[in-house]
Design a protein around this motif. Sequence first.
Motif, PDB file in Angstrom:
ATOM      1  N   ASP A  34      19.398-190.481 -16.407  1.00 13.41           N
ATOM      2  CA  ASP A  34      19.426-189.263 -17.212  1.00 13.41           C
ATOM      3  C   ASP A  34      18.643-188.166 -16.487  1.00 13.41           C
ATOM      4  O   ASP A  34      17.411-188.176 -16.465  1.00 13.41           O
ATOM      5  N   ALA A  35      19.355-187.237 -15.887  1.00 15.99           N
ATOM      6  CA  ALA A  35      18.724-186.169 -15.113  1.00 15.99           C
ATOM      7  C   ALA A  35      17.913-185.233 -15.999  1.00 15.99           C
ATOM      8  O   ALA A  35      16.896-184.684 -15.569  1.00 15.99           O
ATOM      9  N   ALA A  36      18.329-185.038 -17.252  1.00 17.35           N
ATOM     10  CA  ALA A  36      17.583-184.172 -18.163  1.00 17.35           C
ATOM     11  C   ALA A  36      16.219-184.781 -18.506  1.00 17.35           C
ATOM     12  O   ALA A  36      15.238-184.067 -18.660  1.00 17.35           O
ATOM     13  N   PHE A  37      16.148-186.091 -18.609  1.00 17.03           N
ATOM     14  CA  PHE A  37      14.877-186.780 -18.867  1.00 17.03           C
ATOM     15  C   PHE A  37      14.024-186.762 -17.607  1.00 17.03           C
ATOM     16  O   PHE A  37      12.820-186.576 -17.659  1.00 17.03           O
ATOM     17  N   GLY A  38      14.679-186.969 -16.471  1.00 17.27           N
ATOM     18  CA  GLY A  38      13.999-186.936 -15.182  1.00 17.27           C
ATOM     19  C   GLY A  38      13.178-188.178 -14.896  1.00 17.27           C
ATOM     20  O   GLY A  38      13.403-189.242 -15.475  1.00 17.27           O
ATOM     21  N   VAL A  39      12.232-188.047 -13.989  1.00 23.72           N
ATOM     22  CA  VAL A  39      11.302-189.117 -13.623  1.00 23.72           C
ATOM     23  C   VAL A  39       9.943-188.699 -14.162  1.00 23.72           C
ATOM     24  O   VAL A  39       9.361-187.713 -13.698  1.00 23.72           O
ATOM     25  N   VAL A  40       9.460-189.423 -15.160  1.00 18.51           N
ATOM     26  CA  VAL A  40       8.236-189.044 -15.869  1.00 18.51           C
ATOM     27  C   VAL A  40       7.074-189.914 -15.393  1.00 18.51           C
ATOM     28  O   VAL A  40       7.152-191.143 -15.449  1.00 18.51           O
TER      29      VAL A  40
END
Length: 88
Positions: A34-40
Amino acid sequence: MPDTMALMTIACPEAKPGLARAAEILGVSADAIDAAFGVVPIDPDRGLYAVQVRASALPATDPSGQQDTPYRGPFSNPRIEGFGPRRR
């Protein structure tokens, strides 16, 4: 119906990963992340990060729980909403 997303943690001690590196660690294609969530960042000092991945794209997990992989999960990711009426 949209595919269910799974919250996963990945270990990448060398540096904060981008989407492509996160996908590589999980063994999935980059479009499964999920690109919108990204890498958190969860604990960058330990190289731990969270990503959301299409559940259908995830590799099978070891039912014994003894997985020796650079990722863990899936974990629950409940929707968080406010309580009561909105303030104006």
